[in-house]
Design a protein around this motif. Structure first.
Motif, mmCIF file in Angstrom:
data_model
loop_
_atom_site.group_PDB
_atom_site.id
_atom_site.type_symbol
_atom_site.label_atom_id
_atom_site.label_comp_id
_atom_site.label_asym_id
_atom_site.label_seq_id
_atom_site.Cartn_x
_atom_site.Cartn_y
_atom_site.Cartn_z
ATOM 1 N N PRO A 164 31.673 30.470 -42.054
ATOM 2 C CA PRO A 164 32.743 31.264 -42.689
ATOM 3 C C PRO A 164 34.110 31.163 -42.011
ATOM 4 N N MET A 165 34.161 30.533 -40.836
ATOM 5 C CA MET A 165 35.470 30.362 -40.182
ATOM 6 C C MET A 165 35.408 29.186 -39.231
ATOM 7 N N ASP A 166 36.581 28.743 -38.787
ATOM 8 C CA ASP A 166 36.646 27.655 -37.820
ATOM 9 C C ASP A 166 36.438 28.242 -36.425
ATOM 10 N N ALA A 226 41.611 32.527 -39.106
ATOM 11 C CA ALA A 226 41.048 33.261 -40.248
ATOM 12 C C ALA A 226 41.573 34.685 -40.156
ATOM 13 N N ASN A 227 41.642 35.387 -41.297
ATOM 14 C CA ASN A 227 42.160 36.756 -41.201
ATOM 15 C C ASN A 227 41.109 37.690 -40.611
ATOM 16 N N LEU A 239 35.757 39.813 -38.969
ATOM 17 C CA LEU A 239 34.887 40.962 -38.672
ATOM 18 C C LEU A 239 33.626 40.945 -39.536
ATOM 19 N N ASP A 240 33.731 40.401 -40.742
ATOM 20 C CA ASP A 240 32.543 40.294 -41.602
ATOM 21 C C ASP A 240 31.509 39.354 -40.998
ATOM 22 N N ALA A 241 31.976 38.365 -40.239
ATOM 23 C CA ALA A 241 31.067 37.415 -39.586
ATOM 24 C C ALA A 241 31.220 37.570 -38.074
#
Ligand code: AMO
Length: 439
Positions: free
Chosen positions: A114-116, A123-124, A129-131
């Motif tokens: 979900p992010m780098d 990432a915002n 925080l979700d991941a």
């Protein structure tokens, strides 16, 4: 894909300890694939562990078929083990690489993270925080929590050194301790209970026996306000001391702040560099401004607040520009502070409560406490609280309550100061706020 077991492999070094001096030596490393770069005949794998990264270099023609096929299968965030030989080199920034003899793959990872994780593509915050478990693997976050760890270790040993005893007070309580903030109710068998907002009343009672106590632990506030410095669950560093006044515990607090900054600056050079944060060790004593002086300073800046009123956030921001580092605000109007804060003997309109400010943010608050039962009952009534709800606490004042004082620091706000982070959620492992209860 075949998943390997750890078997008899054990880590010999963390990545940071793989240094050019180890040239030719065999090492066993564990960690995660952070990046893979393929240059045809040669493949570079950046292996990350808690302490940093090291380059694993796979020259296609020189490694075994088994190593080659394992390295071909790798993707970001696979958890792996590498047994290999350290080689001095000019081509990596750290002057070292590892040539693998054997690779174990312990687990795979989703090809669509979900992010780098290198942080190169930002990432915002909400996505992060979700991941959060993945977000926490980023070097920057590891640095934040290592700094927090160093600070807590420094604080604990400082307080031990000063003769404080560490205690653990209840989290499930029957009535409020901090008037202003709302409580979270919980079902407690046949009755209603609440999550504690602070250890205030217990720490005060404990000075009758243990004299100097401290507690570091989570507390709960049903904060409606959604700001960059409020959580519904935060970690409080509380102290309480018998036979002491506000001035005594303010001195302790400023020394502790200085000590924590000094230790973090010395022990966490690498982490502060990762965060590009210049931490300044403050001089003591800190400035002491009375509430009345603060209103004057604000008036000079064009912000008028009638005496006795709360200082709103925008005014604190202005104040933070006038007083750019640490300062105490003392002599607050009695009615603006909690019921347990002692009014001044010479002028009961003012009290012996104080706040420790860092720029515009309140880091800590405390004060001399009321040690007289009658006065405490009076103050409870003035605050619109029912003394009957506090009868167990009030009773303890019949057992020889000494004069006492204390304070509490918000650990996350302290971590913001130490790391230069501007949102409290960045420095909380799993933040809880009005709109977030997961993960
Ligand atoms: P107070 O309510 O000011 O005082 O809290 C003490 C410190 O705890 C931190 N803090 C918070 N941090 C994050 N989110 C929140 N919602 C939050 N609320 C408070 C702040 C604050 O300065 N019993 C008294 C302390 C005492 O007098 O000993 C108390 O709880 O950094």
């Amino acid at each position: 894909m075949k998943i390997d077991s750890i078997g008899n492999w054990r880590r010999t070094h963390h990545t940071v300890d793989v240094k050019p001096e180890l040239d030719g030596q065999e090492v066993t490393l564990f960690g995660w694939v952070q990046e893979i770069r393929d240059l045809g005949g040669i493949r570079f794998i950046i292996l990350q562990d808690r302490e940093g990264t090291v380059q694993i270099t796979v020259p296609r023609k020189k490694v075994s078929g088994e190593v080659l096929s394992k390295s071909d299968a790798l993707q970001k965030r696979f958890s792996i083990g590498v047994k290999g030989t350290v080689q001095k080199t000019e081509i990596t920034p750290r002057g070292v690489e590892v040539i693998p003899k054997e690779i174990k793959i312990f687990s795979t990872a989703s090809p669509q993270l979900p992010m780098d994780i290198t942080g190169k593509v930002p990432a915002n915050l909400e996505v992060r925080l979700d991941a959060r478990a993945l977000d926490l693997c980023r070097e920057e976050n590891i640095a934040v929590f290592k700094i927090q760890h160093a600070a807590v270790e420094a604080i604990r040993s400082f307080l031990f050194e000063k003769g404080f005893i560490e205690v653990h007070t209840p989290r499930i309580i029957a009535s409020a301790t901090e008037g202003g903030a709302a409580l979270f109710p919980v079902n407690y068998f046949e009755t209603k209970a609440f999550l504690a907002q602070s250890p205030q009343l217990y720490k005060e009672q404990l000075v009758m026996s243990l004299e100097k106590v401290f507690e570091i632990g989570p507390f709960f506030r049903a904060e409606e306000s959604h700001t960059r410095r409020h959580l519904s669950e935060f970690v409080s560093i509380d102290i309480e001391q018998a036979f002491a006044t506000a001035e005594d515990v303010m001195q302790l607090l400023e020394q502790l702040m200085q000590h924590a900054c000094k230790v973090v600056k010395e022990k966490c050079r690498r982490e502060l560099a990762t965060l590009k944060h210049r931490l300044e060790v403050p001089e003591v004593p800190f400035k002491r401004l009375t509430y009345t002086k603060v209103l004057e300073d604000l008036k000079n800046e064009g912000v008028e607040i009638p005496w006795g009123e709360d200082i709103p956030t925008p005014a604190f921001r202005t104040l933070g520009k006038v007083h750019p580092y640490f300062y105490f605000i003392t002599d607050w109007p009695t009615h603006s502070k909690a019921f347990y804060i002692k009014p001044r003997d010479d002028n009961p309109e003012l009290c012996e409560g104080f706040d420790l400010m860092w720029r515009w943010i309140e880091l800590s608050s405390g004060g001399t406490r009321i040690a007289s039962k009658e006065l405490l009952i009076e103050r409870l009534k003035e605050k619109g609280l029912n003394p009957e709800s506090f009868k167990h606490h009030l009773q303890t004042f019949d057992y020889g309550m000494p004069p006492h004082a204390g304070w509490a620091i918000g650990l996350e706000r302290l971590t913001m100061m130490l790391t230069g982070k501007r949102n409290i959620r960045e420095v909380t492992l799993y933040p809880r706020d009005r709109f977030r209860l997961t993960p």
